[in-house]
Design an enzyme around this catalytic site. Structure first.
Site, PDB file in Angstrom:
ATOM      1  N   HIS A 103       0.106   0.577  -9.933  1.00 33.77           N
ATOM      2  CA  HIS A 103      -0.766  -0.298  -9.128  1.00 33.77           C
ATOM      3  C   HIS A 103      -1.229  -1.511  -9.961  1.00 33.77           C
ATOM      4  O   HIS A 103      -2.433  -1.711 -10.178  1.00 33.77           O
ATOM      5  CB  HIS A 103      -1.971   0.479  -8.587  1.00 33.77           C
ATOM      6  N   GLU A 134      -2.850   8.171  -5.463  1.00 35.07           N
ATOM      7  CA  GLU A 134      -2.941   7.529  -6.784  1.00 35.07           C
ATOM      8  C   GLU A 134      -4.075   8.155  -7.587  1.00 35.07           C
ATOM      9  O   GLU A 134      -5.134   8.409  -7.010  1.00 35.07           O
ATOM     10  CB  GLU A 134      -3.184   6.027  -6.615  1.00 35.07           C
ATOM     11  N   ARG A 165       0.825  -1.202   0.000  1.00 36.26           N
ATOM     12  CA  ARG A 165       0.000   0.000   0.000  1.00 36.26           C
ATOM     13  C   ARG A 165       0.857   1.249   0.000  1.00 36.26           C
ATOM     14  O   ARG A 165       1.890   1.290   0.674  1.00 36.26           O
ATOM     15  CB  ARG A 165      -0.911   0.021   1.250  1.00 36.26           C
TER      16      ARG A 165
END
Ligand SMILES: NC(=O)c1ccc[n+]([C@@H]2O[C@H](COP(=O)([O-])OP(=O)(O)OC[C@H]3O[C@@H](n4cnc5c(N)ncnc54)[C@H](O)[C@@H]3O)[C@@H](O)[C@H]2O)c1
Ligand SMILES: O=C(O)[C@H](O)COP(=O)(O)O
Length: 526
Positions: free
Chosen positions: A278, A259, A230
């Site tokens: 990601h 993000e 994370r």
């Protein structure tokens, strides 16, 4: 028909499952304001990490029953608000484990061999072999922070590549770590000894900025860090500075504090910094897995069935659910019954789990008892998700006890509710593993299946009472379906449990308590 909003890209396999029971709208890339505007129309929301499900969105989702996260992390969902509003939040805890582990391993190798930059240089037309001398992972030390599902798979593969494994995870035992081939160490030692550090932990207040200027200073100059867990676990400016200054050898990041990644020092670094958008869960296989897993749970919840991976129903995993399902119904029925017998405001609920129910696995039965207890007050608004919170907010104390020695039935549940109008208790068990039976009311043994409309009396065990009560009910046109008396001693106190075909007409309870010998009478609807 129910309506489901899918607000992130989800594999078609999931959409097909949802379409069996609902109208499905796929609307990806919605701005928060637009999502807030339309969410009120939907019974379910299916997301990945792209949609932020804030308090505002949840509160606007007045019809929402379930939020399904097609993946692991639910940090983009305000779970406490969902819980308070009785909305189930489900995820797919294992659907993308392998994909994320393989991405972390790929990042480790790519970083060691400068693959992204070497590839880019060849594509630009160069043939530069000297700039891309790499390092081997064989016989190097890998420090794994978080030895859960993903961390364990990384360990298994890294071991096969000949790496020495250190792990830090305060929640797993030394034996478990050894089984996986890892030496459990404290974090400082891991930072000092590892050549590669890979993070596989959730982002929590404890893990936020776990990697910062101070911890980076403890690492070897040849250390490389991989974060496919994370964003926010690493303090990005401190990492960029440490890599730039050569304090550590490099880093590979798949996840970021914010993000999509905006302007950042991380972007200005060369081959010692690899960044991916990601992608940990982005394999065809993982996307099919998570889409099916979560869509099935949404379908089940819309059909009124429980979900197997609800993150906000404590202890209700798939195995436990399967075993406890019939007992959950028993607990709800008893909770509803004892709440009505107690009347008024209940202040204390004693839950005694007996016989084979006296195990830690039975915790959801306490929640189910509370759901039943609160049903009269909250009706459909109470569910497994919010029952504990609603009880707490109403000041209902819960005492849970376990008595494995109770042997009358394989497992039985005893509830005692104390409220402003007194204390009442009920016990129930399952016959033939699924038929609910009341086995005790206020300490008097009985054996009756509960029915929709019931009447209970507390009376003296003396001749004529049953006849008088029967005539009285008859005079009000109330038909008795079954009747049973429970007593401890002959001509002492007794309980009568009657199943009746219709609700008791108004005023009749007062007439019943006028019958000589009857001390009290209660009518319940289950
Ligand atoms: N990049 C991606 O696309 C992607 C994909 C899947 C999962 N993830 C993330 O990967 C992480 C790990 O997922 P998982 O499925 O292995 O989870 P998991 O729950 O199986 O494992 C997490 C482990 O972290 C440990 N842990 C918790 N707090 C810790 C702490 N303070 N210090 C050390 N260990 C701690 C737990 O004991 C547990 O063993 C999660 O953050 C998840 O969201 C990312
Ligand atoms: O928690 C997860 O499952 C991963 O971060 C994957 O996120 P994604 O579904 O947006 O790819």
């Amino acid at each position: 028909m129910s309506k489901v909003l899918v607000s992130d890209p989800i594999d078609q396999a999931g959409i097909d499952i949802l379409s069996q029971v609902a109208t499905v709208d796929v609307k990806t890339g919605l701005k928060p304001d637009r999502l807030k505007e339309i969410i009120g129309e939907y019974d379910a929301l299916m997301i990945r990490s792209g949609t932020r499900v804030t308090q505002e969105i949840i509160e606007a989702g007045t019809q929402l029953k379930i939020i399904g996260r097609a993946g692991v992390g639910v940090d983009n969902v305000d779970v406490p608000t969902a819980t308070r509003r009785g909305i189930v939040v489900v995820n797919s805890p294992e659907g993308n484990t392998i994909a994320a582990a393989e991405h972390a391993l790929a990042m480790m190798l790519a970083l060691s061999r400068h693959i992204p930059d070497a590839n880019a240089s060849v594509k630009r037309g160069a043939w530069d072999r000297n700039s891309f001398i790499g390092a081997e992972v064989y016989k190097k030390t890998l420090g794994i922070v978080g030895l859960g599902k993903i961390g364990s798979h990384v360990a298994a593969v890294a071991k096969a590549m000949g790496m020495k494994l250190l792990a830090y995870d305060p929640f797993i035992s030394t034996e478990r770590a050894e089984q996986i081939g890892c030496q459990l160490v404290d974090l400082d030692l891991l930072f000092q000894q590892a050549d590669y550090i890979t993070l596989h932990i959730p982002k929590t207040p404890e893990t936020t900025h776990l990697i910062n200027a101070v911890t980076l200073a403890k690492m070897k100059p040849n250390a490389r860090i991989i974060n496919c867990a994370r964003g926010g676990i690493i303090e990005e400016t401190a990492l960029a500075a440490a890599v730039k200054a050569g304090k550590i050898a490099g880093a590979a990041l798949d996840v970021f504090e914010s993000e999509p990644l905006g302007e950042s020092d991380l972007r200005s670094l060369g081959k010692e910094m690899i960044l991916t958008p990601h992608l940990g869960a982005s394999t065809t296989e993982a996307q099919v897995n998570v889409a099916i897993d979560v869509a099935e749970q949404i379908r089940d919840v819309l059909l009124g069935l429980p979900a197997r991976s609800a993150v906000n129903i404590p202890g209700l995993g798939p195995d436990v659910l399967e075993e406890l399902k019939p007992y959950m119904q028993l607990a709800e029925t008893l909770g509803n019954l004892v709440g009505q017998l107690a009347g008024g405001r209940v202040e204390l609920l004693n839950v005694r789990l007996q016989g084979e129910l006296a195990t830690n696995k039975s915790q959801p039965l306490v929640v189910a008892s509370l759901k039943g207890l609160l049903y009269q007050a909250l009706r459909e608004r109470v569910n497994y998700v919010n029952a504990s919170i609603e009880a707490k907010e109403r000041g209902i104390r819960v005492i849970e006890t376990r008595d494995a020695s109770a042997r009358d039935y394989a497992g039985s549940l005893h509830l005692e509710a104390t409220g402003t109008l007194g204390t009442h208790s009920v016990t129930g068990a399952l016959l033939g593993d699924k038929e609910i039976h009341l086995t005790d009311v206020d300490g008097f043994p009985i054996n009756v299946p509960p029915s929709k409309y019931m009447l209970f009396t507390l009376h003296r065990d003396m001749p004529g009472i049953i006849g008088k009560l029967g005539s009285l009910l008859g005079s009000f046109n109330v038909n008795i379906a079954s009747m049973q008396v429970g007593r401890k001693i002959v001509r002492g106190d007794a309980v009568m449990a009657l199943s009746i075909d219709d609700p008791l007409p108004d005023g009749i309870l007062a007439e019943i308590t006028k019958v000589p010998g009857i001390r009290d009478a209660f009518t319940v609807t289950l």
